[in-house]
Design an enzyme around this catalytic site. Structure first.
Site, PDB file in Angstrom:
ATOM      1  N   HIS A 179       0.911  -1.451   0.132  1.00 44.10           N
ATOM      2  CA  HIS A 179      -0.138  -0.068  -0.052  1.00 44.10           C
ATOM      3  C   HIS A 179       0.912   1.286  -0.081  1.00 44.10           C
ATOM      4  O   HIS A 179       1.758   1.396   0.941  1.00 44.10           O
ATOM      5  CB  HIS A 179      -1.056   0.008   1.169  1.00 44.10           C
ATOM      6  CG  HIS A 179      -1.827   1.121   1.166  1.00 44.10           C
ATOM      7  ND1 HIS A 179      -3.082   1.108   0.924  1.00 44.10           N
ATOM      8  CD2 HIS A 179      -1.707   2.325   1.610  1.00 44.10           C
ATOM      9  CE1 HIS A 179      -3.928   2.216   0.831  1.00 44.10           C
ATOM     10  NE2 HIS A 179      -2.888   3.218   1.255  1.00 44.10           N
ATOM     11  N   CYS A 180       0.832   2.137  -1.112  1.00 41.54           N
ATOM     12  CA  CYS A 180       1.645   3.401  -1.252  1.00 41.54           C
ATOM     13  C   CYS A 180       0.974   4.480  -0.807  1.00 41.54           C
ATOM     14  O   CYS A 180      -0.061   4.879  -1.257  1.00 41.54           O
ATOM     15  CB  CYS A 180       2.042   3.507  -2.550  1.00 41.54           C
ATOM     16  SG  CYS A 180       3.146   4.863  -3.063  1.00 41.54           S
ATOM     17  N   PRO A 181       1.457   4.977   0.405  1.00 41.67           N
ATOM     18  CA  PRO A 181       0.825   6.122   1.083  1.00 41.67           C
ATOM     19  C   PRO A 181       1.117   7.522   0.037  1.00 41.67           C
ATOM     20  O   PRO A 181       0.306   8.594   0.026  1.00 41.67           O
ATOM     21  CB  PRO A 181       1.456   6.407   2.383  1.00 41.67           C
ATOM     22  CG  PRO A 181       3.007   5.943   2.036  1.00 41.67           C
ATOM     23  CD  PRO A 181       2.726   4.728   1.225  1.00 41.67           C
TER      24      PRO A 181
END
Length: 440
Positions: A179-181
């Site tokens: 999950h890429c912020p």
């Protein structure tokens, strides 16, 4: 996958209770344009990412590219400005394609799957439903190598190989990478290609701005016949951009190199950190050429979710006992989440419950932890232990009082709580009367 029922003959109120899938979505995603765009719950970070790209490009166009336009003949100077603007727009499009699309979410099941070999004819007598525990792990064969797949309690399904449940978006995602912020979205099967292209193009954009800032400084040195330090003082914007792009190149450039390695070995970020395929066989590695073809030259899988489809409104179900039926692999124990490395805890079974006549206050609550039933009478303690055994919950295994909200009380526990509350109130009332008689 969500099933869209065929339209029926409408009457005066038909269809008024139907919702779109995105309106009834159980994940943590945020939707825009009536379900046409899907983002993660941290979509606000996308604004910061856009600012970090657009702001330095704007400074470059105003203080560097505009002044280089007159230094190059035959409209070459104009091309410096055009290239950086077009490249920035292309980079932002890739960012939107990464963050605004379904990354490969697997739809949830409405009910747990039936255990293999169950024919529905098992009977335990006395009208009781048998408890059948689903296996936590299954084994499947992938290219001749046995791979374990796990059951997801949230989505009520067995995750396919390379699938994992994202604790941020609260969805099972196919070929889950991470999950890429920075993009506010999970990176998975359907957007990994665009994610890599976005990171790679951002690296090239940093190199472009970095290089032409030095070109501008060299132009000042040549035209004014001065030293590099005096030339740098004359264009502080170039110095700021050089420092900014140099730091950014280490970040996005290193990320690009890491994902080139992952693509060449057909790994995901999650698999690389968890399974360490360099120490054992990778069932998905088909060679460097085939691995690159799989990422860049194959058609993107269609989404398994139609977010704009209509579904009937879900009815509100009454509270059910956990005494029978199919049980989740984690039912009855605070098991560790193998995929995400987190421990599931049971909720505060007293908080937020309206018990009516038998409602407990803070001093009347059941104190049940570590196998103790608090200071209760022997009769109440025996009833509590008997009830706990019948509903499949042992007091020593419980985690009541910890913050969560995923459990419903069974009717037996509610009745027991009501009895304890009435008993305590009766004792308190008698004490009050005795004290009044003393004073009188």
């Amino acid at each position: 996958m969500y099933t869209v029922h065929p339209p029926q003959k409408p009457d005066s109120g038909s269809g008024s209770d139907d919702l779109r899938v995105y309106q009834n979505w159980k994940g943590s995603n945020i939707f825009f344009l009536q379900g046409r765009l899907i983002f993660g719950p941290d979509v606000r970070s996308l604004g910061l990412t856009i600012f970090l790209i657009v702001a330095p490009v704007a400074v470059f166009c105003v203080f560097v590219a505009r002044k280089l336009m007159d230094d190059f003949p035959d409209h070459y100077g104009i091309s410096i400005m055009v290239v950086v603007v077009v490249f920035t727009v292309y980079d932002l499009i890739l960012l939107l394609l990464t963050s605004g699309r379904d990354p490969g979410i697997i739809p949830r099941n409405a009910h747990p799957p039936e255990p293999e070999g169950f024919d529905g004819s098992t009977d335990t007598g006395a009208g009781l439903t048998p408890q059948l525990r689903l296996p936590r792990i299954k084994e499947v064969d992938v290219n001749g190598i046995t791979v374990k797949i796990k059951y997801c309690d949230t989505c009520m399904l067995y995750r396919p190989p390379r699938c994992s449940h994202c604790s941020i978006c609260n969805n099972c995602v196919e070929r889950f990478d991470h999950h890429c912020p920075w993009v506010g979205q999970c990176i998975g099967l359907r957007n990994y290609r665009f994610f890599f292209m976005f990171v790679f193009s951002t690296t090239l954009l940093c190199i472009y701005v970095f290089a032409f800032c030095w070109v501008y400084i060299r132009r000042i040195m040549g035209s004014e016949e001065t030293t590099i330090w005096k030339a740098m003082i004359k264009t502080p914007a170039s110095i700021v951009l050089i420092v900014y792009t140099f730091i950014s190149m280490w970040f996005v450039g290193g990320l690009t190199a890491f994902h080139l390695y992952l693509i060449s070995t057909n790994q995901t970020t999650y698999e690389n950190f968890r399974y360490r395929y360099d120490r054992r066989a990778n069932p998905y590695n088909r060679g460097v050429v085939e691995n690159f073809k799989e990422i860049f030259f194959t058609s993107i899988a269609l989404s398994k979710n139609n977010f704009r489809a209509k579904v009937p409104r879900e009815p509100v179900l009454p509270t059910r006992s956990v005494g029978g039926g199919f049980m989740s692999p984690n039912m009855g124990k605070p098991a560790e989440d193998i995929e995400m490395g987190r421990k599931a805890v049971w909720g505060d079974m007293n908080s937020g419950l309206d018990l009516g006549e038998g409602q407990l206050n803070s001093t009347d609550r059941l104190n049940i932890k570590d196998g103790e039933l608090g200071e209760m009478s022997p009769e109440i303690r025996a009833n509590a232990e008997d009830t706990g055994e019948r509903v499949g919950i042992h007091p020593r295994r419980s985690s009541w009082g910890r913050k969560s909200g995923s459990w419903d009380m069974s009717p037996e526990i509610l009745a027991l709580s009501a009895r304890v509350g009435e008993s305590n109130r009766a004792t308190s009332s008698n004490s009050t009367k005795n004290e009044e008689n003393r004073h009188s």
